[in-house]
Write a protein that holds these residues in place. Sequence first.
Motif, PDB file in Angstrom:
ATOM      1  N   LEU A  60       0.827  -1.209   0.000  1.00 37.32           N
ATOM      2  CA  LEU A  60       0.000   0.000   0.000  1.00 37.32           C
ATOM      3  C   LEU A  60       0.862   1.259   0.000  1.00 37.32           C
ATOM      4  CD1 LEU A  60      -2.834  -1.032   2.488  1.00 37.32           C
ATOM      5  CD2 LEU A  60      -3.023  -0.742   0.011  1.00 37.32           C
ATOM      6  N   LEU A  61       1.971   1.196   0.723  1.00 34.92           N
ATOM      7  CA  LEU A  61       2.892   2.336   0.730  1.00 34.92           C
ATOM      8  C   LEU A  61       3.475   2.561  -0.663  1.00 34.92           C
ATOM      9  CD1 LEU A  61       4.487   4.514   2.233  1.00 34.92           C
ATOM     10  CD2 LEU A  61       6.192   2.763   2.807  1.00 34.92           C
ATOM     11  N   ILE A  63       2.120   1.658  -3.513  1.00 35.11           N
ATOM     12  CA  ILE A  63       1.032   2.158  -4.352  1.00 35.11           C
ATOM     13  C   ILE A  63       0.857   3.659  -4.151  1.00 35.11           C
ATOM     14  CG2 ILE A  63      -1.478   2.123  -4.681  1.00 35.11           C
ATOM     15  CD1 ILE A  63      -1.380  -0.890  -4.093  1.00 35.11           C
ATOM     16  N   SER A  64       0.901   4.105  -2.898  1.00 32.70           N
ATOM     17  CA  SER A  64       0.737   5.532  -2.593  1.00 32.70           C
ATOM     18  C   SER A  64       1.859   6.359  -3.197  1.00 32.70           C
ATOM     19  CB  SER A  64       0.690   5.738  -1.077  1.00 32.70           C
ATOM     20  OG  SER A  64      -0.377   5.026  -0.492  1.00 32.70           O
ATOM     21  N   VAL A  65       3.084   5.870  -3.059  1.00 31.58           N
ATOM     22  CA  VAL A  65       4.236   6.596  -3.605  1.00 31.58           C
ATOM     23  C   VAL A  65       4.130   6.710  -5.125  1.00 31.58           C
ATOM     24  CG1 VAL A  65       6.734   6.497  -3.959  1.00 31.58           C
ATOM     25  CG2 VAL A  65       5.777   6.008  -1.698  1.00 31.58           C
ATOM     26  N   ALA A  67       1.412   6.526  -6.942  1.00 34.34           N
ATOM     27  CA  ALA A  67       0.284   7.388  -7.291  1.00 34.34           C
ATOM     28  C   ALA A  67       0.662   8.863  -7.164  1.00 34.34           C
ATOM     29  CB  ALA A  67      -0.914   7.065  -6.399  1.00 34.34           C
ATOM     30  N   ILE A  68       1.361   9.196  -6.100  1.00 35.82           N
ATOM     31  CA  ILE A  68       1.802  10.587  -5.908  1.00 35.82           C
ATOM     32  C   ILE A  68       2.774  11.004  -7.017  1.00 35.82           C
ATOM     33  CG2 ILE A  68       3.123  12.117  -4.392  1.00 35.82           C
ATOM     34  CD1 ILE A  68       1.974  10.510  -2.021  1.00 35.82           C
ATOM     35  N   THR A  88      -1.529  -3.719  -6.682  1.00 33.56           N
ATOM     36  CA  THR A  88      -2.979  -3.595  -6.544  1.00 33.56           C
ATOM     37  C   THR A  88      -3.653  -4.955  -6.613  1.00 33.56           C
ATOM     38  OG1 THR A  88      -2.880  -1.400  -7.578  1.00 33.56           O
ATOM     39  CG2 THR A  88      -5.033  -2.480  -7.482  1.00 33.56           C
TER      40      THR A  88
END
Length: 217
Positions: A60-61, A63-65, A67-68, A88
């Motif tokens: 999840l971390l 994925i967040s990185v 996405a940002i 994902t």
Amino acid sequence: MDFWRILWLWCGALLVAIVAIVACVRWIDYPVAIMFLNASKHAGPIGEIFGGRVLVAGELLLISVLAIFRLRNGNLPELAKICLVACTTSVMAYTLNYVVLKFVFGRQNPAAYYQSHIAGTFHLFRGDDGSSFPSGHMMLAAAFLGVFIRLYPRARIASLFLLVVAAVAMVAGDWHYVSDLIAGAFLGLTAGLMAGELWLRHIARWRSQDGLAKLTS
């Protein structure tokens, strides 16, 4: 590859997986689990470090990185996009397992089974987060690697080798039965290969539309 051919291949693989799972439950799971019954006492810290929630949090971390990075730069390198798809898919497969499948099958893990001595292999619709069938770790890993297996054929041998190593470690640590791992690998690979195939079709459609736009411009 033709849809119906893929479907027939998947049905054949499903049949093989079911036969293997039934055979393991009947003849292999418990004798193998007894061999490593005390291993979980010594492998506790390893289990915490590589716990499912820890691995999911890491994905999840990532994925967040990504996405940002995508929002900030407007695009991602091709490998980063594939990692995003793989992470994902992996998280979704793991969540499905823990929210639905473990509850449905309700199988105690080896250590809990031999401590409680409760009769029966599966306790349908009475499972919880600690249930062992299918293996969440194997679904997590197989879904992630399945994407790379589909998109990078040369990575197949290395990916399958990693899955086998992970399976041996989970059996040796007395966290799972052999049949748990077969079920987790089949479901995870199904999700990963499907996600990889959808990504390939998305890329092909995008390139086709881009090429058509260039011709008409």
